[in-house]
Enzyme design. Structure first.
Site, PDB file in Angstrom:
ATOM      1  N   HIS A   1     -13.762   8.523 -39.782  1.00 55.83           N
ATOM      2  CA  HIS A   1     -13.197   8.551 -40.703  1.00 55.83           C
ATOM      3  C   HIS A   1     -13.523   7.011 -41.627  1.00 55.83           C
ATOM      4  O   HIS A   1     -13.210   6.207 -40.723  1.00 55.83           O
ATOM      5  CB  HIS A   1     -11.589   8.767 -40.898  1.00 55.83           C
ATOM      6  CG  HIS A   1     -11.142   9.243 -42.381  1.00 55.83           C
ATOM      7  ND1 HIS A   1     -11.032   8.213 -43.346  1.00 55.83           N
ATOM      8  CD2 HIS A   1     -10.705  10.336 -42.744  1.00 55.83           C
ATOM      9  CE1 HIS A   1     -10.454   8.963 -44.174  1.00 55.83           C
ATOM     10  NE2 HIS A   1     -10.353  10.056 -44.180  1.00 55.83           N
TER      11      HIS A   1
ATOM     12  N   ARG B   1     -18.707  17.617 -40.482  1.00 51.03           N
ATOM     13  CA  ARG B   1     -17.447  18.267 -41.520  1.00 51.03           C
ATOM     14  C   ARG B   1     -17.191  18.049 -42.641  1.00 51.03           C
ATOM     15  O   ARG B   1     -17.128  16.744 -42.749  1.00 51.03           O
ATOM     16  CB  ARG B   1     -16.292  18.394 -40.437  1.00 51.03           C
ATOM     17  CG  ARG B   1     -15.090  19.145 -41.182  1.00 51.03           C
ATOM     18  CD  ARG B   1     -13.816  19.012 -40.154  1.00 51.03           C
ATOM     19  NE  ARG B   1     -13.446  17.468 -40.378  1.00 51.03           N
ATOM     20  CZ  ARG B   1     -12.207  17.294 -40.857  1.00 51.03           C
ATOM     21  NH1 ARG B   1     -11.661  17.992 -41.762  1.00 51.03           N
ATOM     22  NH2 ARG B   1     -11.966  15.939 -40.883  1.00 51.03           N
TER      23      ARG B   1
ATOM     24  N   GLU C   1     -11.990  15.317 -52.384  1.00 45.92           N
ATOM     25  CA  GLU C   1     -12.576  14.287 -51.226  1.00 45.92           C
ATOM     26  C   GLU C   1     -14.177  14.080 -51.387  1.00 45.92           C
ATOM     27  O   GLU C   1     -14.615  14.994 -52.156  1.00 45.92           O
ATOM     28  CB  GLU C   1     -11.973  14.936 -50.122  1.00 45.92           C
ATOM     29  CG  GLU C   1     -10.423  14.618 -49.996  1.00 45.92           C
ATOM     30  CD  GLU C   1      -9.415  15.216 -48.677  1.00 45.92           C
ATOM     31  OE1 GLU C   1     -10.171  15.501 -47.727  1.00 45.92           O
ATOM     32  OE2 GLU C   1      -8.308  15.196 -48.807  1.00 45.92           O
TER      33      GLU C   1
ATOM     34  N   ARG D   1     -18.799  11.877 -45.780  1.00 47.21           N
ATOM     35  CA  ARG D   1     -18.072  10.941 -44.939  1.00 47.21           C
ATOM     36  C   ARG D   1     -19.153  10.271 -43.964  1.00 47.21           C
ATOM     37  O   ARG D   1     -18.767   8.960 -43.599  1.00 47.21           O
ATOM     38  CB  ARG D   1     -17.195  11.966 -43.949  1.00 47.21           C
ATOM     39  CG  ARG D   1     -15.942  10.938 -43.719  1.00 47.21           C
ATOM     40  CD  ARG D   1     -14.904  11.801 -43.096  1.00 47.21           C
ATOM     41  NE  ARG D   1     -13.936  12.271 -44.091  1.00 47.21           N
ATOM     42  CZ  ARG D   1     -12.874  12.988 -43.797  1.00 47.21           C
ATOM     43  NH1 ARG D   1     -12.771  13.503 -42.385  1.00 47.21           N
ATOM     44  NH2 ARG D   1     -12.162  13.418 -44.647  1.00 47.21           N
TER      45      ARG D   1
ATOM     46  N   HIS E   1     -12.136  10.001 -35.824  1.00 50.18           N
ATOM     47  CA  HIS E   1     -11.274  10.944 -36.754  1.00 50.18           C
ATOM     48  C   HIS E   1     -11.265  12.501 -35.913  1.00 50.18           C
ATOM     49  O   HIS E   1     -10.219  12.954 -35.930  1.00 50.18           O
ATOM     50  CB  HIS E   1     -11.747  10.898 -37.825  1.00 50.18           C
ATOM     51  CG  HIS E   1     -10.862  11.514 -39.105  1.00 50.18           C
ATOM     52  ND1 HIS E   1      -9.332  11.464 -39.104  1.00 50.18           N
ATOM     53  CD2 HIS E   1     -10.995  12.723 -39.861  1.00 50.18           C
ATOM     54  CE1 HIS E   1      -8.999  12.185 -39.827  1.00 50.18           C
ATOM     55  NE2 HIS E   1      -9.698  13.123 -40.525  1.00 50.18           N
TER      56      HIS E   1
HETATM   57  C1  SIN Z   1      -8.052  12.665 -45.144  1.00 55.53           C
HETATM   58  O1  SIN Z   1      -6.722  12.908 -45.728  1.00 55.53           O
HETATM   59  O2  SIN Z   1      -8.898  11.911 -45.689  1.00 55.53           O
HETATM   60  C2  SIN Z   1      -8.504  13.369 -43.959  1.00 55.53           C
HETATM   61  C3  SIN Z   1      -9.046  14.802 -44.444  1.00 55.53           C
HETATM   62  C4  SIN Z   1      -9.478  15.396 -43.442  1.00 55.53           C
HETATM   63  O3  SIN Z   1     -10.120  14.852 -42.430  1.00 55.53           O
HETATM   64  O4  SIN Z   1     -10.188  16.576 -43.569  1.00 55.53           O
END
Ligand code: SIN
Length: 551
Positions: A243, A385, A114, A289, A350
């Site tokens: 998000h 985060r 991610e 993010r 988010h």
């Molecule tokens: C996601 O699945 O994109 C969320 C993961 C997160 O917010 O840690």
């Protein structure tokens, strides 16, 4: 009715359940949750749990990525603790029965990627990781004779024994001490007193303060509000994480398109098919993010488009349906075939990176009050985060809190305590009526629009100041009208949300720089050393609060 337990856990997500299962070994546990026990933020977590398990990974790399994402505000000792003890907590989950996906051909975990992670390190159960974890933890809690679960029970306020309380000339408490909570049984329509040696707030975040959010309806910031009213310190509420990719469709409420989709190669494109993330950061679509959310915001503002698109159509259809069955099904039901069509997405609120300030064992600034999970500010997330660090944090801090509480429980049980006053069970003021119910719906909507438009991804001093004026006006209105309206969960949540919104604005106004998730065009640069500290808020003695009808 009075209920007595050693531990009162508020919330039934990963933090509350993990703590409850561990604490039940030393004492009796009540879990109160305001809806169904499965209706938690955890249950909706798609991506997974970040953990150092890969051959090419190391604690140092995970620490480095977390610190870099946190943009100068992470507490390095906490980052170390979470990253280094994480694998042990993950093993416990696996032993309880959580089936994370394995790599094809061997028994190692299939680790996803991610934004902001320099290695593949996200454990997942397809794209429904939270659901897989929640199911196992709830089943274990239900099987434990020391745990009682109270659904449809909403905490109104904490019972705080104040430092000044005395019997004769002897001060009973050296510090303000939490003794339990007043809890509204929503179905039964009564308020109950829950007395406990320890109260643990695991109430999740406050995404519902914003018009667009990935969070379920339960995310109304209750834990933050009751902790603040009780006098606990809160920190860093200006760092609201948006998000980058929530599904944009009129019929899709709060549906996330996991960052794991970008981890598998999806690219953000505009309506004309142009990929744009390379203009913003060398990590492109897998940048941190805050950077990706701001980039999308800029693109949408510049083009006037309603959304951007996430394109994963170059990947094999069979792989996509297996890896992302939930996202695939949900999008298909809305006429979007992710194997063929780019997915329309927008950023949405988010995750709350700030919260109730705690130490390394989850203890708040009030004796016997702990906070864990999204409602807490432990120092792990700093100003932004790192993706998928939150479930890990919840497990690490639940463990640390349970160990500390078990050690201290005997001394708490042996304290000489003043009697806890009973909460009046009568609900609503004498002359309560439904005639002002419209005020609840109107103010809910007003707050969420206000926060979205004035306290969103990009802020200005002027908009923040206006937002503060408006929110204070709403609080005044609530104060005046609340006693005339029958008690309901909507009313309590509105009161809590209004307070949390005000605190977010106050924290945002305080920080005269841009850092991590807090971007203010009037102070676009990062400040100096002076800003490398948490923004702490605490109720002042002069502050007045709304009083609930009947309490
Ligand atoms: C996601 O699945 O994109 C969320 C993961 C997160 O917010 O840690």
């Amino acid at each position: 009715m009075k209920n007595q337990f050693d531990y009162l856990v508020v919330g039934s997500g990963i933090a509350g359940l993990t703590f409850a299962l561990k604490a039940a070994k030393s004492g009796s546990v009540a879990i109160v949750t305001k809806k169904d026990k499965l209706e938690t933020n955890t249950n909706y977590a798609q991506g997974g749990i970040a953990c150092v398990l890969g051959q090419d990974d190391s604690f140092d790399l995970h620490v480095r990525d977390t610190l870099e994402s946190g943009d100068g505000l992470c507490h390095p000792d906490v980052v170390d603790l979470v990253v280094k003890t994480g694998p042990e907590r993950v093993r416990e989950l696996v032993e309880l029965g959580v089936a994370f996906n394995l790599s094809t051909g061997d028994s190692s975990f299939d680790l996803g990627r991610e934004g902001g992670h320099s290695r593949n390190r996200i454990l997942h159960a397809q794209d429904m990781t939270g659901k897989a974890v929640e199911k196992v933890l709830v089943a274990a809690a239900e099987a434990d004779p020391n745990i009682a679960i109270f659904e449809n029970h909403l905490v109104l306020d904490l019972l705080i024994q104040h430092q000044s309380m005395k019997t004769g000339a002897v001060a009973l408490y050296q510090e303000d001490t939490c003794r339990g909570a007043y809890v509204f049984d929503i179905t039964g329509g009564r308020i109950h007193t829950f007395e406990a040696n320890v109260v643990l707030l695991c109430t999740g975040g406050a995404g519902k303060a914003y018009l667009y959010t990935s969070n379920p309806d339960v995310a109304t910031g209750d834990g933050l509000a009751i902790a603040y009213r009780a006098g606990a310190k809160l920190a860093n509420l200006e760092f609201v994480q948006f998000h980058p990719t929530c599904l944009y469709h009129p019929a899709a409420k709060n549906f996330l398109i996991s960052e794991a989709v970008r981890g598998e190669g999806a690219r953000l494109i505009d309506k004309r098919g142009r990929a744009f993330m390379e203009n913003y950061h060398p990590l492109k679509d897998l940048a941190f993010r805050d950077i990706v959310a701001r980039a999308i915001d800029t693109e949408m503002k510049n083009s006037g488009d309603d959304c951007v698109f996430l394109d994963i159509t170059h990947r094999d259809a069979e792989f996509l349906t297996k890896r992302f069955p939930n996202i695939y099904r949900r999008c298909l039901a809305l006429g979007i075939d992710i194997t063929k069509d780019p997915i329309p997405v927008v950023p949405a609120a988010h995750y709350m990176c700030g919260g109730i300030l705690t130490n390394a064992s989850g203890r708040s600034s009030i004796e016997n009050l702990y906070a864990i999970g999204e409602c807490a500010c432990t120092g792990l997330h700093g100003a932004n985060r790192l993706a998928s660090n939150s479930l890990l944090e919840a497990m690490v801090f639940s463990h640390a809190a349970a160990v500390e509480c078990a050690e201290r429980l005997d001394s708490w049980r042996n304290r000489i305590l003043a009697a806890v006053p009973d909460c009046p069970a009568k609900i609503g003021a004498e002359n309560s009526s439904n005639s002002e119910m419209v005020m609840i719906a109107h103010n809910w909507d007003f707050i969420r629009r206000l926060m979205w438009n004035y306290v969103g991804i990009v802020r200005t001093d002027k908009r923040l100041a206006l937002a503060l004026t408006h929110i204070r006006q709403i609080k005044m209105e609530l104060k005046e009208h609340m006693p005339k309206i029958p008690l309901s969960s909507d009313l309590v949540e509105l009161q809590d949300l209004a307070l949390v919104a005000e605190l977010i604005i106050r924290c945002a106004l305080h920080r005269k720089e841009s850092r991590g998730l807090h971007f203010n065009v009037d102070h676009p640069a990062k400040g100096g050393e002076d800003w490398l500290k948490d923004t702490v808020v605490k109720k002042s003695a002069a502050e007045e609060f709304l009083t609930l009808p009947g309490v």
